[in-house]
Write a protein that holds these residues in place. Sequence first.
Motif, short mmCIF file in Angstrom:
data_model
loop_
_atom_site.label_atom_id
_atom_site.label_comp_id
_atom_site.label_asym_id
_atom_site.label_seq_id
_atom_site.Cartn_x
_atom_site.Cartn_y
_atom_site.Cartn_z
N ILE A 1 6.87 9.10 -4.58
CA ILE A 1 7.09 8.63 -3.21
C ILE A 1 6.47 7.24 -3.09
N GLY A 2 7.12 6.38 -2.30
CA GLY A 2 6.54 5.05 -2.03
C GLY A 2 6.85 4.04 -3.11
N PHE B 1 2.31 10.42 3.15
CA PHE B 1 1.64 9.21 3.66
C PHE B 1 0.45 9.55 4.56
N VAL B 2 0.59 10.61 5.36
CA VAL B 2 -0.53 11.03 6.25
C VAL B 2 -1.71 11.47 5.40
N GLN B 3 -1.44 12.29 4.38
CA GLN B 3 -2.52 12.77 3.50
C GLN B 3 -3.15 11.62 2.73
N LYS B 4 -2.33 10.66 2.29
CA LYS B 4 -2.84 9.52 1.54
C LYS B 4 -3.74 8.65 2.44
N ALA B 5 -3.35 8.52 3.72
CA ALA B 5 -4.11 7.69 4.66
C ALA B 5 -5.44 8.35 5.03
N LYS C 1 0.81 0.42 3.37
CA LYS C 1 2.16 -0.12 3.53
C LYS C 1 2.92 0.14 2.25
N GLU C 2 3.88 1.05 2.32
CA GLU C 2 4.64 1.41 1.12
C GLU C 2 6.12 1.54 1.44
#
Length: 250
Positions: free
Chosen positions: A43-44, A82-86, A26-27
């Motif tokens: 980002i975020g 965000f997809v890569q971080k998740a 959640k960012e």
Amino acid sequence: MSVDLGIDLGTASVLVYVKGKGVILKEPSVVAYDRDTNAIKAIGEEARMMLGRTPGNIVAVRPLRQGVISDYTVTEKMIKYFVQKALGKRTFKKPRISICVPSGVTEVERKAVEEATYAAGAREVHLIEEPLAAAIGVGIDISQPCGSMVVDMGGGTTDIAVISLGGIVHSESVKIAGSTFDEAIIKFIRRKYNILVGERTAEELKVKIGCAAKRDKLLAMDVRGRSLISGLPKTLQITSDEVYEALSEP
């Protein structure tokens, strides 16, 4: 192994849900980039810290306005990040992604979200209207032949929908939400005290002492801003009654 993701692409924040693990990210949906080179700086959460505090060449922006994409390229990069971080580095197969959109979006706006998600590396993209996702999230059995009314207040839009038999019977999307309240507080302090405060300060006032009806007990909070007369930093005390006055219009 394929991974299924659910993304709530909000004006204020992005939530990423991984099937079997729950909400893992959640960012804030904020991107900071260099205006001269177009290079993404942060980002975020890291970018949110820069809001209102950047030098001239670095801009911190929210690429989504009122639930829809206002900057396509930046949104695509943000979703990808965000997809890569998740998922981390472990996945080889592109994920299937379900992504939320406000109920009142146009076909063009839906297409923009879809294309940005595909460009960010999705194998399949499914769009779901926010009130429907909110109803499922709070445990309403949406397949029942009876009406359930859902009010989903976000950062950019407030979605109101009546749901029955797994679909939306009637919906309305109002462009008044959390960010509108922040802007109202900024304008109020500027008008009354000639002091400019940032988005983060306004949000803090809203969260800590904000109210839609007058409080029984008066609360106060010290805030720092820039005087529009002298240009110097200044500290002043804002009360919950003043925040109530600022928020009464929206």
